[in-house]
Design an enzyme around this catalytic site. Sequence first.
Site, PDB file in Angstrom:
ATOM      1  N   ARG A  94      10.619  -4.556 -19.306  1.00 60.47           N
ATOM      2  CA  ARG A  94       9.389  -4.046 -18.698  1.00 60.47           C
ATOM      3  C   ARG A  94       8.202  -4.883 -19.161  1.00 60.47           C
ATOM      4  O   ARG A  94       7.286  -5.171 -18.392  1.00 60.47           O
ATOM      5  CB  ARG A  94       9.159  -2.580 -19.075  1.00 60.47           C
ATOM      6  CG  ARG A  94       7.929  -1.976 -18.355  1.00 60.47           C
ATOM      7  CD  ARG A  94       7.526  -0.604 -18.866  1.00 60.47           C
ATOM      8  NE  ARG A  94       6.963  -0.680 -20.202  1.00 60.47           N
ATOM      9  CZ  ARG A  94       7.527  -0.188 -21.294  1.00 60.47           C
ATOM     10  NH1 ARG A  94       8.702   0.415 -21.221  1.00 60.47           N
ATOM     11  NH2 ARG A  94       6.927  -0.302 -22.468  1.00 60.47           N
ATOM     12  N   TYR A 105      -5.794  -2.179   5.628  1.00 64.39           N
ATOM     13  CA  TYR A 105      -4.393  -1.758   5.757  1.00 64.39           C
ATOM     14  C   TYR A 105      -4.284  -0.270   5.439  1.00 64.39           C
ATOM     15  O   TYR A 105      -4.873   0.223   4.477  1.00 64.39           O
ATOM     16  CB  TYR A 105      -3.534  -2.594   4.804  1.00 64.39           C
ATOM     17  CG  TYR A 105      -2.153  -2.044   4.560  1.00 64.39           C
ATOM     18  CD1 TYR A 105      -1.294  -1.762   5.617  1.00 64.39           C
ATOM     19  CD2 TYR A 105      -1.705  -1.810   3.263  1.00 64.39           C
ATOM     20  CE1 TYR A 105      -0.040  -1.247   5.388  1.00 64.39           C
ATOM     21  CE2 TYR A 105      -0.437  -1.316   3.015  1.00 64.39           C
ATOM     22  CZ  TYR A 105       0.392  -1.028   4.092  1.00 64.39           C
ATOM     23  OH  TYR A 105       1.651  -0.512   3.860  1.00 64.39           O
ATOM     24  N   ASP A 134      -7.218  -9.420  -0.658  1.00 63.11           N
ATOM     25  CA  ASP A 134      -5.825  -9.300  -0.240  1.00 63.11           C
ATOM     26  C   ASP A 134      -5.529 -10.508   0.641  1.00 63.11           C
ATOM     27  O   ASP A 134      -6.007 -10.603   1.770  1.00 63.11           O
ATOM     28  CB  ASP A 134      -5.617  -7.993   0.523  1.00 63.11           C
ATOM     29  CG  ASP A 134      -4.161  -7.764   0.924  1.00 63.11           C
ATOM     30  OD1 ASP A 134      -3.389  -8.744   0.966  1.00 63.11           O
ATOM     31  OD2 ASP A 134      -3.802  -6.611   1.209  1.00 63.11           O
ATOM     32  N   LYS A 159       6.009 -10.029   2.118  1.00 59.88           N
ATOM     33  CA  LYS A 159       5.671 -10.652   3.385  1.00 59.88           C
ATOM     34  C   LYS A 159       5.922 -12.162   3.350  1.00 59.88           C
ATOM     35  O   LYS A 159       7.044 -12.593   3.134  1.00 59.88           O
ATOM     36  CB  LYS A 159       4.224 -10.307   3.743  1.00 59.88           C
ATOM     37  CG  LYS A 159       3.879  -8.819   3.598  1.00 59.88           C
ATOM     38  CD  LYS A 159       4.782  -7.890   4.395  1.00 59.88           C
ATOM     39  CE  LYS A 159       4.240  -6.467   4.511  1.00 59.88           C
ATOM     40  NZ  LYS A 159       4.142  -5.719   3.243  1.00 59.88           N
TER      41      LYS A 159
END
Length: 390
Positions: A60, A113, A185, A210
């Site tokens: 982690r 978005y 973004d 994406k």
Amino acid sequence: MGNSMNDSSALGRLGFNSRAIHAGQEPDPLTGAVAVPIYQTSTYKQDGVGGLRNGYEYSRSGNPTRTALEECLAALEGGARGLAFASGLAAEDTLLRALCSPGDHMLLPDDAYGGTYRLVARVLSRWGVEFTAVHMHDTAAVAAAIQPNTRVIWVETPTNPLLNIVDIAALAEVSRQHQTMMVVDNTFASPYLQQPLALGADVVVHSTTKYLGGHSDVVGGAVVTRDAEVGEQVAFYQNSMGAICGPFDAWLVMRGIKTLGVRMDRHCSNAAQIVRFLGQHPAVSSVLYPGLPNHPNHEVAARQMSGFGGMVSFRMRGGEEAALKVCELTQMFTLGESLGGIESLIEHPARMTHASVAGSPLEVPGDLIRLSVGIEDIEDLLADLTAALA
């Protein structure tokens, strides 16, 4: 390449595609493997109590495969620190909690978005973060909306799904004057087409699901900071909150990044031809694409982007029912959410990706269709749209 790829100054002299292939991805020193190994482990043997081997103790907190991806992301965006997350929204949530405190205010695009709007309006607002939706492509409107407690200006450019363009450099100057943090973004453009940090932004975020991953086979997110101290702050929250990118997912994103440049060239080329086709079709009332000379911010896009991208939106003269019918009739364009993969996708934002903003100031038109133009043969894509629009 030897060890030169570990030298940030040497990386800075390389072209984009060379950085995509080599940054953070030295051949394995043990075997010489040219592909970064997938370190599928949760923990690491320590050299004595508290004696970490190369800084790794628990996956982690850090994993060598994820480190390679994070170094590559930083190199591509020209940032001081890159951080990889389990999803784009995990990246956004961690970043905003690192930057904001209860009582802080942020500015959000009025065509953001839907997932970002839902996160801010329905999750972070309960934590005490206030927000105002504003026309981000109107720099004066943004400046007027800033409040004394504004901490973050959140930018998408191009926006999803209306493909509006924000002048990053102009807005960065406003942000500096008001001592806020400007986050961009960069998912739609990718670092291949747009470099927000070089234009003055403080932080870049991505859904690596994406274009960076590019093959519709992984979910991930990224944060890249211009300032090392901000990067350390986000890294603390990343470790504390735990929404990290797993090693196999990190490996998949790195594999995708290696071909980002050549894929984006094809996405842009195919999209430009589809835009020309749609602009002449009698069933289409308007085409939304920053590469069009009549786009309201075309000149800004041409100045800050090296290409106009593979995302295309258009509106149907027959209204919402006509839009739904086209979405159902295409075959090469797969009806599905997400974007940025090698295959072409079609969707109805009002009922799919942006259903969460229905009834809000961010509601999108029902006659709107969004295309993620893939890298198939353009003749097949045009034939598919011709049949669906007939």
